[in-house]
Design a protein around this motif. Structure first.
Motif, short mmCIF file in Angstrom:
data_model
loop_
_atom_site.label_atom_id
_atom_site.label_comp_id
_atom_site.label_asym_id
_atom_site.label_seq_id
_atom_site.Cartn_x
_atom_site.Cartn_y
_atom_site.Cartn_z
N LEU A 34 -3.74 37.77 70.88
CA LEU A 34 -2.43 37.91 71.51
C LEU A 34 -2.26 36.97 72.70
N ALA A 35 -3.37 36.59 73.36
CA ALA A 35 -3.29 35.66 74.49
C ALA A 35 -2.94 34.25 74.04
N ALA A 36 -3.42 33.85 72.89
CA ALA A 36 -3.15 32.49 72.39
C ALA A 36 -2.73 32.58 70.92
N PRO A 37 -1.48 32.97 70.65
CA PRO A 37 -1.05 33.08 69.26
C PRO A 37 -0.93 31.70 68.61
N VAL A 38 -1.10 31.65 67.32
CA VAL A 38 -1.02 30.40 66.57
C VAL A 38 0.44 30.17 66.18
N ASP A 39 0.94 28.98 66.50
CA ASP A 39 2.31 28.61 66.14
C ASP A 39 2.26 27.80 64.84
N PHE A 40 2.48 28.49 63.73
CA PHE A 40 2.37 27.82 62.44
C PHE A 40 3.49 26.83 62.21
N GLN A 41 4.65 27.05 62.80
CA GLN A 41 5.76 26.11 62.68
C GLN A 41 5.38 24.77 63.33
N ALA A 42 4.77 24.84 64.50
CA ALA A 42 4.35 23.61 65.18
C ALA A 42 3.27 22.90 64.39
N LYS A 43 2.33 23.66 63.83
CA LYS A 43 1.27 23.05 63.03
C LYS A 43 1.85 22.38 61.79
N ARG A 44 2.85 22.99 61.17
CA ARG A 44 3.48 22.38 60.01
C ARG A 44 4.21 21.09 60.38
N LEU A 45 4.90 21.10 61.53
CA LEU A 45 5.58 19.89 61.98
C LEU A 45 4.59 18.77 62.28
N ARG A 47 1.68 18.37 60.92
CA ARG A 47 1.17 17.90 59.63
C ARG A 47 2.18 16.97 58.96
N GLN A 48 3.47 17.32 59.03
CA GLN A 48 4.50 16.45 58.45
C GLN A 48 4.57 15.12 59.17
N ARG A 49 4.49 15.15 60.50
CA ARG A 49 4.54 13.89 61.26
C ARG A 49 3.35 13.01 60.93
N ARG A 50 2.18 13.62 60.81
CA ARG A 50 1.00 12.83 60.45
C ARG A 50 1.15 12.23 59.06
N LYS A 51 1.71 13.01 58.13
CA LYS A 51 1.89 12.51 56.77
C LYS A 51 2.84 11.31 56.76
N TRP A 52 3.99 11.44 57.43
CA TRP A 52 4.94 10.34 57.45
C TRP A 52 4.42 9.16 58.26
N GLY A 53 3.65 9.43 59.31
CA GLY A 53 3.03 8.34 60.07
C GLY A 53 2.03 7.59 59.23
N THR A 54 1.26 8.32 58.43
CA THR A 54 0.28 7.67 57.55
C THR A 54 1.00 6.84 56.48
N ILE A 55 2.08 7.39 55.93
CA ILE A 55 2.85 6.63 54.93
C ILE A 55 3.44 5.37 55.57
N PHE A 56 4.00 5.50 56.77
CA PHE A 56 4.57 4.34 57.45
C PHE A 56 3.49 3.30 57.75
N LEU A 57 2.35 3.74 58.26
CA LEU A 57 1.26 2.81 58.58
C LEU A 57 0.74 2.14 57.32
N GLY A 58 0.61 2.90 56.24
CA GLY A 58 0.16 2.30 54.97
C GLY A 58 1.15 1.28 54.45
N GLY A 59 2.43 1.62 54.51
CA GLY A 59 3.46 0.68 54.06
C GLY A 59 3.49 -0.59 54.89
N LEU A 60 3.35 -0.42 56.20
CA LEU A 60 3.32 -1.58 57.09
C LEU A 60 2.10 -2.45 56.80
N PHE A 61 0.96 -1.81 56.54
CA PHE A 61 -0.26 -2.56 56.23
C PHE A 61 -0.11 -3.32 54.91
N ASN A 149 -11.87 22.03 64.12
CA ASN A 149 -11.04 22.84 65.00
C ASN A 149 -10.24 23.87 64.23
N SER A 150 -9.87 23.56 63.00
CA SER A 150 -9.07 24.51 62.23
C SER A 150 -9.93 25.60 61.59
#
Length: 157
Positions: A34-45, A47-61, A149-150
């Motif tokens: 209860l002191a440190a609840p997990v925010d699954f919405q933030a974790k999902r966001l 993960r999505q940002r990392r996915k799109w960042g990886t796609i962008f970096l791969g495309g740029l490469f 960490n996860s």
């Protein structure tokens, strides 16, 4: 040695846990959750940002590598073909002097770009493998750190 064996046997015997310590442990675990609840919405966001960042970096490469290879293998042929094509287009135009001045500027720009290409090739030969190794290590250890960490429960933080 026998005392150590007796101690280990006593530690690993199956005895029921008393209710008071068990309830106290459950209460402490619930307090930590209860002191440190997990925010699954933030974790999902994230993960999505990392996915799109990886796609962008791969495309740029891939884009930069393909442009580099096209310039490397087809640069002289494309430059000669472009020069011939533009001269053929401008052969009978009255404003040939105006176009020729622009063409000289373009050729000067191409000369500067060819010097940049030589510099880029030198830098890539000297430092390319080191940079790729550092990036590979960073991606590998970042992924391992995120996985650790996860999967672990941190009770003190």
């Amino acid at each position: 040695m026998k005392e150590m064996d007796d101690l280990l046997k006593s530690v690993f015997q199956d005895k029921p846990i008393a209710q008071e310590p068990l309830q106290g442990m459950q209460a402490r675990i619930m307090e930590q959750i209860l002191a440190a609840p997990v925010d699954f919405q933030a974790k999902r966001l994230v993960r999505q940002r990392r996915k799109w960042g990886t796609i962008f970096l791969g495309g740029l490469f891939v884009l930069s590598l393909s442009l580099f290879l096209i310039n490397w293998f087809l640069g002289p042929w494309l430059g000669g073909g472009l020069n011939t094509f533009v001269l053929w287009l401008t052969a009978n135009i009255p404003m040939l002097a105006w176009l020729q001045n622009r063409w000289d500027w373009f050729l000067d720009t191409l000369a500067i770009l060819s010097n940049l290409k030589i510099g880029y090739q030198f830098l890539w030969q000297q430092y390319g493998l080191a940079v790729m190794g550092i990036l590979f290590s960073w991606v590998l250890f970042e992924g391992i750190r995120d996985k650790l960490n996860s999967t672990t429960i941190d009770g003190n933080s």
